[in-house]
Design a protein around this motif. Structure first.
Motif, mmCIF file in Angstrom:
data_model
loop_
_atom_site.group_PDB
_atom_site.id
_atom_site.type_symbol
_atom_site.label_atom_id
_atom_site.label_comp_id
_atom_site.label_asym_id
_atom_site.label_seq_id
_atom_site.Cartn_x
_atom_site.Cartn_y
_atom_site.Cartn_z
ATOM 1 N N CYS A 9 0.825 -1.207 0.000
ATOM 2 C CA CYS A 9 0.000 0.000 0.000
ATOM 3 C C CYS A 9 0.867 1.268 0.000
ATOM 4 O O CYS A 9 0.551 2.247 -0.677
ATOM 5 C CB CYS A 9 -0.934 -0.009 1.202
ATOM 6 N N HIS A 35 -2.411 -4.671 -7.584
ATOM 7 C CA HIS A 35 -2.693 -4.326 -6.193
ATOM 8 C C HIS A 35 -4.090 -3.719 -6.070
ATOM 9 O O HIS A 35 -4.846 -4.057 -5.146
ATOM 10 C CB HIS A 35 -1.637 -3.360 -5.661
ATOM 11 N N CYS A 39 -7.012 -4.772 -3.379
ATOM 12 C CA CYS A 39 -7.040 -3.936 -2.190
ATOM 13 C C CYS A 39 -8.103 -2.857 -2.353
ATOM 14 O O CYS A 39 -7.901 -1.879 -3.084
ATOM 15 C CB CYS A 39 -5.661 -3.310 -1.975
ATOM 16 N N CYS A 42 -7.032 0.841 -1.378
ATOM 17 C CA CYS A 42 -6.233 1.554 -2.369
ATOM 18 C C CYS A 42 -7.060 1.901 -3.601
ATOM 19 O O CYS A 42 -6.887 2.962 -4.189
ATOM 20 C CB CYS A 42 -5.001 0.730 -2.759
#
Ligand SMILES: [Zn+2]
Length: 87
Positions: A9, A35, A39, A42
């Motif tokens: 992150c 990612h 996530c 995010c």
């Protein structure tokens, strides 16, 4: 370079402006989007940044509408009032 490693992150946050500028190299861009897919925090952050950049591209900072600002402040207060009632 951390090619092949999962992005965390912190790294994503550092790269978000370059991502929005389309300035990431293809390998980093792929790790970034991988990612994001995993996530939710995010993904939400990037969406907020994208919106901020979009607004900043058309408005000066001084042009932030007071009603919008008040709405945001009210939303932030709404989070808090449940747990920390004001005296
Ligand atoms: Zn993340």
């Amino acid at each position: 370079m951390n090619l092949g490693l999962e992005m965390d992150c912190d790294e994503l946050v550092e790269l978000v402006t370059e991502y929005l500028d389309g300035a990431l190299d293809p390998a980093t861009h792929r790790r970034f989007t991988e990612h994001l897919a995993l996530c939710a925090g995010c993904a939400e952050y990037v969406e907020q940044m994208r919106e901020t950049v979009r607004l900043a591209g058309t408005l000066g900072e001084d042009d932030l509408r007071p009603d919008l600002r008040d709405k945001l402040l009210a939303a932030f207060r709404g989070w808090r009032t449940g747990t920390t009632p004001s005296p």
